[in-house]
Design an enzyme around this catalytic site. Structure first.
Site, PDB file in Angstrom:
ATOM      1  N   ASN A  23       8.726  -8.226  17.082  1.00 39.64           N
ATOM      2  CA  ASN A  23       9.164  -9.441  16.386  1.00 39.64           C
ATOM      3  C   ASN A  23      10.391  -9.037  15.573  1.00 39.64           C
ATOM      4  O   ASN A  23      10.293  -8.223  14.651  1.00 39.64           O
ATOM      5  CB  ASN A  23       8.011  -9.928  15.486  1.00 39.64           C
ATOM      6  CG  ASN A  23       8.361 -11.143  14.650  1.00 39.64           C
ATOM      7  OD1 ASN A  23       9.483 -11.298  14.181  1.00 39.64           O
ATOM      8  ND2 ASN A  23       7.381 -12.004  14.439  1.00 39.64           N
ATOM      9  N   ILE A  80      10.459  -3.860  20.184  1.00 38.45           N
ATOM     10  CA  ILE A  80      10.345  -4.547  18.893  1.00 38.45           C
ATOM     11  C   ILE A  80       9.508  -5.801  19.138  1.00 38.45           C
ATOM     12  O   ILE A  80       9.905  -6.677  19.896  1.00 38.45           O
ATOM     13  CB  ILE A  80      11.747  -4.931  18.351  1.00 38.45           C
ATOM     14  CG1 ILE A  80      12.665  -3.705  18.246  1.00 38.45           C
ATOM     15  CG2 ILE A  80      11.618  -5.660  17.015  1.00 38.45           C
ATOM     16  CD1 ILE A  80      12.209  -2.627  17.296  1.00 38.45           C
ATOM     17  N   GLU A  90       7.996   3.106   8.546  1.00 35.04           N
ATOM     18  CA  GLU A  90       8.473   4.166   7.655  1.00 35.04           C
ATOM     19  C   GLU A  90       9.859   4.688   8.028  1.00 35.04           C
ATOM     20  O   GLU A  90      10.467   5.433   7.267  1.00 35.04           O
ATOM     21  CB  GLU A  90       7.447   5.311   7.654  1.00 35.04           C
ATOM     22  CG  GLU A  90       6.183   4.888   6.942  1.00 35.04           C
ATOM     23  CD  GLU A  90       4.996   5.776   7.231  1.00 35.04           C
ATOM     24  OE1 GLU A  90       4.655   6.586   6.354  1.00 35.04           O
ATOM     25  OE2 GLU A  90       4.387   5.664   8.306  1.00 35.04           O
ATOM     26  N   GLY A  93       0.839  -1.195   0.000  1.00 39.27           N
ATOM     27  CA  GLY A  93       0.000   0.000   0.000  1.00 39.27           C
ATOM     28  C   GLY A  93       0.871   1.240   0.000  1.00 39.27           C
ATOM     29  O   GLY A  93       0.819   2.049  -0.905  1.00 39.27           O
ATOM     30  N   PHE A  94       1.689   1.361   1.052  1.00 30.61           N
ATOM     31  CA  PHE A  94       2.680   2.448   1.147  1.00 30.61           C
ATOM     32  C   PHE A  94       2.024   3.814   1.125  1.00 30.61           C
ATOM     33  O   PHE A  94       2.630   4.802   0.737  1.00 30.61           O
ATOM     34  CB  PHE A  94       3.718   2.328   0.021  1.00 30.61           C
ATOM     35  CG  PHE A  94       4.171   0.920  -0.233  1.00 30.61           C
ATOM     36  CD1 PHE A  94       4.857   0.224   0.751  1.00 30.61           C
ATOM     37  CD2 PHE A  94       3.882   0.277  -1.424  1.00 30.61           C
ATOM     38  CE1 PHE A  94       5.245  -1.090   0.549  1.00 30.61           C
ATOM     39  CE2 PHE A  94       4.265  -1.044  -1.632  1.00 30.61           C
ATOM     40  CZ  PHE A  94       4.951  -1.720  -0.647  1.00 30.61           C
ATOM     41  N   GLY A 132       1.314  -6.069   4.774  1.00 35.31           N
ATOM     42  CA  GLY A 132       2.624  -6.649   4.489  1.00 35.31           C
ATOM     43  C   GLY A 132       3.621  -6.452   5.616  1.00 35.31           C
ATOM     44  O   GLY A 132       4.764  -6.909   5.537  1.00 35.31           O
ATOM     45  N   THR A 133       3.179  -5.790   6.690  1.00 32.38           N
ATOM     46  CA  THR A 133       4.106  -5.511   7.783  1.00 32.38           C
ATOM     47  C   THR A 133       4.237  -6.681   8.738  1.00 32.38           C
ATOM     48  O   THR A 133       5.185  -6.746   9.517  1.00 32.38           O
ATOM     49  CB  THR A 133       3.604  -4.309   8.602  1.00 32.38           C
ATOM     50  OG1 THR A 133       2.295  -4.622   9.083  1.00 32.38           O
ATOM     51  CG2 THR A 133       3.547  -3.062   7.754  1.00 32.38           C
ATOM     52  N   LYS A 182       7.324   2.082  19.247  1.00 24.83           N
ATOM     53  CA  LYS A 182       7.407   3.357  18.518  1.00 24.83           C
ATOM     54  C   LYS A 182       6.937   3.248  17.069  1.00 24.83           C
ATOM     55  O   LYS A 182       6.553   4.233  16.460  1.00 24.83           O
ATOM     56  CB  LYS A 182       8.838   3.879  18.541  1.00 24.83           C
ATOM     57  CG  LYS A 182       9.228   4.509  19.883  1.00 24.83           C
ATOM     58  CD  LYS A 182      10.574   5.174  19.785  1.00 24.83           C
ATOM     59  CE  LYS A 182      10.912   5.944  21.056  1.00 24.83           C
ATOM     60  NZ  LYS A 182      12.264   6.525  20.979  1.00 24.83           N
ATOM     61  N   GLY A 183       7.008   2.070  16.488  1.00 28.89           N
ATOM     62  CA  GLY A 183       6.616   1.942  15.080  1.00 28.89           C
ATOM     63  C   GLY A 183       7.807   2.156  14.181  1.00 28.89           C
ATOM     64  O   GLY A 183       8.656   3.025  14.431  1.00 28.89           O
TER      65      GLY A 183
HETATM   66 MO1  MOS Z   1       1.865   5.412   5.094  1.00 27.13          MO
HETATM   67  S1  MOS Z   1       2.519   6.671   3.600  1.00 27.13           S
HETATM   68  O1  MOS Z   1       1.429   6.498   6.261  1.00 27.13           O
HETATM   69  O2  MOS Z   1       0.775   4.355   4.434  1.00 27.13           O
END
Ligand code: MOS
Length: 738
Positions: free
Chosen positions: A628, A626, A702, A242-243, A470-471, A698-699
């Site tokens: 995983n 983290i 990106e 998606g991105f 996909g994450t 934190k994620g």
């Molecule tokens: Mo992302 S660009 O926040 O799907």
């Protein structure tokens, strides 16, 4: 060779393989456009050949006479359909068939429906259009563009961050640089094409669509169709990339739903790769003017960042990345100013690391230029300006381990062997360049909900309308429940991607793992509290569950968890049900929350041909807990490769005469393949942050592709002595100065 998944360290979860890995590699995973339906009709878009003008006449006779055609929707034929609303849930407010004005290349002008895809394509080619054309403004420098300040006018930028007196500080600084940087239009090209499949049953609509936001999508399509949200169900089973491009809805979806209603049968539209370039969002081209002033000792004293982002005529959209760049380094005088330049182009939108990728390219390139000006190592320059407080607000970071990332990277990359002089390192015909840059991404958290059910058998079911883009979120949400309830991951089933499930935010802004895992955690805590009522210890053995449930008088324990981040307004949860995500971002709380990283790149440039190769990429990251180490590493690797691609490969080319996209396929839109990068290493430093959210996450979806483009450009300078300030860097970028 696939390296082994990293062993977890403190505050890191086991490298569990994805729970859906087998389904995906065997082709058993059903994506939205794979769903089998009886009596399915196929729709094809017809799009404009011009970027600016009017549709004077459109003749549908030939198309209607084409074999197999069932219906055609065009101007004056859309009934009560409402225009989209520009928001997180729609990337544009343009209703393409609401008027005959063409605002951009490849705008939808009709939807043709037929028995088969082939029949629909043939019929679509017979739609005859007559235009009245006007000369379009294609790009920044074209005549006819208009300019406006972005702050306060766009969603992602309330105001231009500023502190101190920049002019005075810059004037007084001992060492100064000023330079301009440019990043190109980029187009998301997820391997799974965009599609909509609409099915009506009486007055209830079901849409199968790969989306990063089932609830957001539902709210928006219900609005366009004039329906109550409860009459719409949206299913997004898997998302094949998606991105950001599948975050907001696009006008196609409501048109497909309308066609299905008119025909009384299911309709599917799979958008071609070429048409996706103009009917889906993209990353806007940007320009930057940076000024840096510093002391001889390398202390930053003045930083100004002027930026321009291209947008459409109809909508104001800008990412406004100074909200991040101005907070990274200690500096007493900071000024920034973001402007929109409106041209005859479609509306841009989010693309992975929307603000940070272009803005950090400019800042991290400029810092490298400053390091040479000072005769200082670029790592040392960054560490000299490291700070535990955000220079704009003065607030502390919740945690920040940028220094540790650089120190680890310097050692792991062998940075000390770097000869600081440009063009000083060589092997045969190859000039070697080593470059670095900082990666940073705000910790965004959003309101999220989840339902967790524990059976007496020890089986656990987790439900949350998040999205597997996909994450690996289905895996990590399962890990959170398994850990909390003391069962193996194999005993957990995770259901996502359906508006029948408790709502979750848009899977964007790298918020999902933190937000959804926090909601799962809260539901599990309630289940544990119930078990404690029955006298159980924190994590009972599965064999004791039947007895505990008997005492409680229940057959199973089911609890609902809500995560509402600190700083979210009182109605945020209600809004989530209606389809609006409320996100609290990095700098909005008492502590400033960011994940950090240090990236190192080796570039080799052939001294005879200018061919550029990237034998090594290394990223060292600190991103809180983290969940995983395997899925996290995959995300970060993918990010590093994409960041390299942003430096050397990707650009959507615009014909300046016609404002049309020239390279609308994967042959001419360059993306990297395995041969374009040899070694990609990821190091995840252990980091504990108890302030960011209950899960401590934190994620990082990106984080990985931020700064990599600058690290590559900095390495190219080190190899060649040529400073390239316009991306992508191509062979010809290096020619003039040799
Ligand atoms: Mo992302 S660009 O926040 O799907």
């Amino acid at each position: 060779m696939i390296p082994a998944a990293p062993q977890p360290q403190e505050n890191q979860g086991a490298p569990e393989p994805r729970v859906d890995a087998r389904l995906k590699v065997t082709g058993e995973a059903r994506y939205a456009a794979d769903i089998g339906l009886n009596h399915l009709a196929h729709a094809v878009l017809v799009t404009s050949d011009i970027a600016r003008g009017e549709v004077k006449a459109i003749s549908l006779h030939g198309a209607r006479a084409s074999p197999g055609v069932l219906d055609i929707i065009s101007y004056g034929d859309i009934g009560e359909l409402r225009k989209p609303r520009l928001s997180n849930s729609s990337y544009t407010s343009l209703g393409p068939l609401h008027q005959r004005t063409i605002y951009h290349d490849g705008q939808i002008i009709a939807l043709v429906v037929a028995d088969t895809l082939e029949a629909a394509e043939r019929a679509a080619s017979r739609v005859a259009v007559e235009y009245t054309q006007q000369p379009p403004s294609a790009d920044f420098d074209s005549p006819g563009t208009t300019q406006m300040d972005a702050a306060g006018k766009v969603a992602l930028l309330d105001e231009d961050p500023c502190v101190g007196d920049f002019d005075q500080a810059f004037h007084a600084a001992e060492v100064k640089i000023a330079a301009d940087y440019t990043t190109p239009h980029q187009t998301h090209n997820p391997i799974e094409l965009f599609s909509t499949t609409a099915v009506w049953s009486d007055d209830v609509l079901t849409v199968y669509e790969p989306t990063q936001s089932v609830y957001g999508f539902r709210g928006e399509i219900a609005h366009q169709l004039g329906m109550d949200v409860t009459k719409v169900r949206v299913i997004s089973p898997y998302v094949g990339g998606g991105f950001g491009s599948k975050g907001p809805s696009t006008p196609r979806s409501a048109l497909v739903a309308l066609a299905a209603k008119r025909l009384g049968r299911p309709v599917r539209c799979v958008v071609s790769r070429a048409q996706a370039f103009t009917t889906q969002p993209y990353r806007a081209p940007t320009r930057h003017h940076i000024k840096l002033g510093a002391s001889r000792a390398g202390k930053l004293q003045a930083y100004s960042h002027d930026a321009w982002e291209l947008s459409s005529r109809v909508d104001n959209y800008a990412v406004g990345g100074t909200d991040t760049t101005t907070r990274i380094y200690a500096c007493a005088a900071v000024a920034s100013h973001v402007r929109l330049v409106k041209a005859d182009r479609q509306t841009p939108a989010y693309m992975r690391s929307p603000p940070e990728l272009p803005y950090m390219f400019a800042l991290e390139s400029a810092l490298d230029e400053l390091a040479y000006e000072l005769g200082m190592d670029p790592v040392d320059l960054r560490l000299r300006n490291d700070t535990q407080r955000d220079p704009i607000s003065g607030k502390p970071f919740s945690s920040r381990h940028l220094k540790e990332c650089y120190e680890k990277g310097v050692q792991a990359f062998g940075w000390k062997k770097r000869n600081p002089l440009p063009r000083s390192m060589r092997e045969g015909d190859w000039s070697i360049g080593l470059g670095c840059a900082t990666a940073v991404y705000p910790t965004n958290v959003a309101v999220a909900t989840a339902r967790v059910r524990l059976e007496s058998t020890g089986h656990v079911r987790v439900q949350s309308a998040s999205h597997e883009i996909g994450t690996g979120i289905r895996t990590v949400a399962g890990q959170m429940a398994a850990e909390q309830l003391g069962v193996p991951l194999s005993a957990v089933t995770v259901e996502m991607g359906d508006t029948e499930l408790p709502p979750a935010p848009v899977s964007g802004g790298s918020n999902s793992t933190a937000s959804v895992c926090s909601a799962v955690l809260k539901a599990c805590e309630k289940i544990r509290a119930r078990l404690r009522e029955a006298g159980s210890s924190a994590a009972p053995a599965v064999k004791d569950l039947p007895e505990l449930f008997k005492q409680l008088g229940v057959g199973a324990l089911e609890e609902y968890g809500e995560f509402v981040p600190e700083g979210a307004p009182a109605d945020a949860l209600q809004k989530l049900y209606e389809g609006q995500t409320t996100m609290v971002s990095g700098s909005e709380r008492d502590q400033v929350m960011f994940a950090f990283g240090a990236e190192f790149v080796e570039v080799r440039v052939n001294v005879r041909t200018n061919e550029m190769r990237v034998p090594r990429l290394l990223g060292v990251f600190a991103a809180g807990r983290i969940m995983n180490t395997r899925t996290a590493r995959s995300q970060l690797m993918g990010g590093l490769i994409w960041g390299m691609s942003a430096a050397l490969h990707e650009a959507t080319e615009i014909d300046p005469r016609h404002a049309r996209i020239v390279n609308r396929d994967l042959q001419d839109y360059y993306i990297p393949v395995n041969a374009d990068v040899a070694q990609v290493d990821v190091i995840m430093l252990p980091e504990v942050d108890t302030l960011v959210n209950p899960a401590g996450i934190k994620g990082l979806g990106e984080l990985g592709n931020v700064g990599t483009n600058a690290a590559v450009a900095n390495a190219v300078f080190h190899a060649t002595g040529v400073r390239v300030r316009t991306l992508p860097i191509r062979l010809e970028s290096l020619i003039q100065s040799h």
